[in-house]
Design a protein around this motif. Structure first.
Motif, PDB file in Angstrom:
ATOM      1  N   ARG A 144       0.833  -1.208   0.000  1.00 53.98           N
ATOM      2  CA  ARG A 144       0.000   0.000   0.000  1.00 53.98           C
ATOM      3  C   ARG A 144       0.864   1.253   0.000  1.00 53.98           C
ATOM      4  O   ARG A 144       0.524   2.255  -0.638  1.00 53.98           O
ATOM      5  N   GLU A 145       1.997   1.180   0.718  1.00 55.76           N
ATOM      6  CA  GLU A 145       2.891   2.338   0.752  1.00 55.76           C
ATOM      7  C   GLU A 145       3.478   2.594  -0.634  1.00 55.76           C
ATOM      8  O   GLU A 145       3.581   3.752  -1.065  1.00 55.76           O
ATOM      9  N   ASN A 146       3.849   1.531  -1.340  1.00 58.43           N
ATOM     10  CA  ASN A 146       4.381   1.700  -2.693  1.00 58.43           C
ATOM     11  C   ASN A 146       3.360   2.356  -3.614  1.00 58.43           C
ATOM     12  O   ASN A 146       3.700   3.247  -4.392  1.00 58.43           O
ATOM     13  N   VAL A 147       2.116   1.888  -3.509  1.00 59.97           N
ATOM     14  CA  VAL A 147       1.050   2.471  -4.329  1.00 59.97           C
ATOM     15  C   VAL A 147       0.839   3.934  -3.957  1.00 59.97           C
ATOM     16  O   VAL A 147       0.691   4.801  -4.827  1.00 59.97           O
ATOM     17  N   ALA A 148       0.842   4.212  -2.650  1.00 63.91           N
ATOM     18  CA  ALA A 148       0.641   5.591  -2.193  1.00 63.91           C
ATOM     19  C   ALA A 148       1.770   6.488  -2.688  1.00 63.91           C
ATOM     20  O   ALA A 148       1.531   7.619  -3.132  1.00 63.91           O
ATOM     21  N   ARG A 149       3.002   5.988  -2.601  1.00 65.44           N
ATOM     22  CA  ARG A 149       4.143   6.778  -3.082  1.00 65.44           C
ATOM     23  C   ARG A 149       4.039   7.024  -4.587  1.00 65.44           C
ATOM     24  O   ARG A 149       4.318   8.131  -5.073  1.00 65.44           O
ATOM     25  N   ALA A 150       3.661   5.980  -5.326  1.00 69.43           N
ATOM     26  CA  ALA A 150       3.532   6.124  -6.779  1.00 69.43           C
ATOM     27  C   ALA A 150       2.441   7.127  -7.129  1.00 69.43           C
ATOM     28  O   ALA A 150       2.629   8.003  -7.981  1.00 69.43           O
ATOM     29  N   ASN A 151       1.287   7.006  -6.449  1.00 67.98           N
ATOM     30  CA  ASN A 151       0.190   7.944  -6.701  1.00 67.98           C
ATOM     31  C   ASN A 151       0.587   9.366  -6.341  1.00 67.98           C
ATOM     32  O   ASN A 151       0.251  10.323  -7.045  1.00 67.98           O
ATOM     33  N   HIS A 152       1.306   9.495  -5.227  1.00 65.34           N
ATOM     34  CA  HIS A 152       1.760  10.818  -4.804  1.00 65.34           C
ATOM     35  C   HIS A 152       2.683  11.425  -5.856  1.00 65.34           C
ATOM     36  O   HIS A 152       2.587  12.614  -6.181  1.00 65.34           O
ATOM     37  N   ARG A 153       3.579  10.583  -6.390  1.00 65.16           N
ATOM     38  CA  ARG A 153       4.512  11.069  -7.406  1.00 65.16           C
ATOM     39  C   ARG A 153       3.781  11.462  -8.677  1.00 65.16           C
ATOM     40  O   ARG A 153       4.064  12.499  -9.289  1.00 65.16           O
ATOM     41  N   VAL A 154       2.815  10.634  -9.089  1.00 68.63           N
ATOM     42  CA  VAL A 154       2.039  10.938 -10.290  1.00 68.63           C
ATOM     43  C   VAL A 154       1.272  12.243 -10.115  1.00 68.63           C
ATOM     44  O   VAL A 154       1.272  13.111 -10.991  1.00 68.63           O
ATOM     45  N   ASN A 155       0.615  12.370  -8.953  1.00 64.28           N
ATOM     46  CA  ASN A 155      -0.148  13.596  -8.693  1.00 64.28           C
ATOM     47  C   ASN A 155       0.765  14.813  -8.658  1.00 64.28           C
ATOM     48  O   ASN A 155       0.409  15.894  -9.130  1.00 64.28           O
ATOM     49  N   LYS A 156       1.958  14.617  -8.100  1.00 59.27           N
ATOM     50  CA  LYS A 156       2.912  15.723  -8.019  1.00 59.27           C
ATOM     51  C   LYS A 156       3.344  16.154  -9.408  1.00 59.27           C
ATOM     52  O   LYS A 156       3.466  17.349  -9.701  1.00 59.27           O
ATOM     53  N   VAL A 157       3.543  15.165 -10.285  1.00 59.28           N
ATOM     54  CA  VAL A 157       3.979  15.477 -11.643  1.00 59.28           C
ATOM     55  C   VAL A 157       2.878  16.161 -12.440  1.00 59.28           C
ATOM     56  O   VAL A 157       3.112  17.117 -13.172  1.00 59.28           O
ATOM     57  N   LEU A 158       1.649  15.671 -12.267  1.00 58.08           N
ATOM     58  CA  LEU A 158       0.545  16.154 -13.098  1.00 58.08           C
ATOM     59  C   LEU A 158      -0.159  17.390 -12.549  1.00 58.08           C
ATOM     60  O   LEU A 158      -0.773  18.131 -13.299  1.00 58.08           O
ATOM     61  N   GLU A 159      -0.067  17.630 -11.238  1.00 59.49           N
ATOM     62  CA  GLU A 159      -0.871  18.689 -10.639  1.00 59.49           C
ATOM     63  C   GLU A 159      -0.059  19.844 -10.071  1.00 59.49           C
ATOM     64  O   GLU A 159      -0.544  20.966 -10.005  1.00 59.49           O
ATOM     65  N   SER A 160       1.179  19.615  -9.671  1.00 54.98           N
ATOM     66  CA  SER A 160       1.963  20.670  -9.031  1.00 54.98           C
ATOM     67  C   SER A 160       2.566  21.598 -10.075  1.00 54.98           C
ATOM     68  O   SER A 160       2.476  21.368 -11.281  1.00 54.98           O
ATOM     69  N   ASN A 161       3.217  22.668  -9.597  1.00 56.08           N
ATOM     70  CA  ASN A 161       3.908  23.591 -10.490  1.00 56.08           C
ATOM     71  C   ASN A 161       4.984  22.862 -11.275  1.00 56.08           C
ATOM     72  O   ASN A 161       5.216  23.114 -12.445  1.00 56.08           O
TER      73      ASN A 161
END
Length: 215
Positions: A144-161
């Motif tokens: 679950r942590e791996n999935v959470a980290r991956a999702n966090h990274r994806v969201n960071k790439v697609l949504e952040s500055n």
């Protein structure tokens, strides 16, 4: 409450607060620490079970030895009685009674040791099962942590500055591929047209030569 007690409680509270913060920051790391602590406790119980088994074996040996000596003294008492050796008979009987009493006491102790051993073995097996469940739980949490980290990274790439720049890079790459495809297609069409025109020119030239010769 004494000053010393207040200081001790304050230090303990700060320590537990630090542990809570560490656990929130890296739960898998804390879980690994808990597992290591549990492994140590399981190992301690395993050693206790081993020692209890050794103790049980020692009681069984003592019982066997006492029983053999009791039988020996009983036999000697019978021989002394037949030989009318009252002093030897009395001594042998007394020894027999002592060994017999010792053997009976050892049997009671052995029963208690055996019961305690059974209880320890059951607790040990229960601890091993719980430890195994914790290992499985760690695997689930790591997944679950791996999935959470991956999702966090994806969201960071697609949504952040930073993601705007990354998204822009993706767009540039897609545009580059589109332009490259267009260039390849254009080159293909251009070379195809050039070949067709060259063929037509050659045919026309041959026709003109043929016409000139016939004239």
């Amino acid at each position: 409450m004494s000053l010393f007690t207040r200081i001790k409680n304050s230090i303990a509270a700060d320590f537990h607060e630090a542990l809570d913060k560490k656990e929130q920051k890296n739960p898998i790391s804390m879980l690994n620490q808990y597992l290591r602590d549990c492994e140590k406790e399981v190992e301690k119980v395993r050693l206790l079970v081993e020692r209890q088994n050794i103790l049980k074996d020692e009681f069984q040996r003592e019982i066997h030895q006492a029983s053999q000596l009791a039988e020996k003294r009983k036999h000697q008492a019978d021989i002394a009685s037949k030989a009318s050796e009252s002093e030897l008979h009395e001594f042998a009987v007394k020894e027999y009674q002592q060994y017999e009493e010792r053997a009976n006491q050892l049997k009671i102790s052995l029963e208690k040791v055996s019961q305690d051993l059974t209880s320890l073995e059951q607790k040990y097996e229960g601890m091993k099962h719980k430890l195994k469940d914790m290992y499985i739980k760690r695997m689930e949490l790591m997944g679950r942590e791996n999935v959470a980290r991956a999702n966090h990274r994806v969201n960071k790439v697609l949504e952040s500055n930073d993601g705007v720049q990354s998204s822009s890079r993706f767009t540039e790459m897609e545009g580059y591929l589109d332009r490259l495809e267009h260039q390849v297609n254009s080159s293909y069409r251009r070379h195809t047209i050039d070949a067709r025109i060259a063929k037509i020119e050659k045919e026309l030239s041959n026709e003109e030569k043929t016409h000139s010769l016939s004239s």
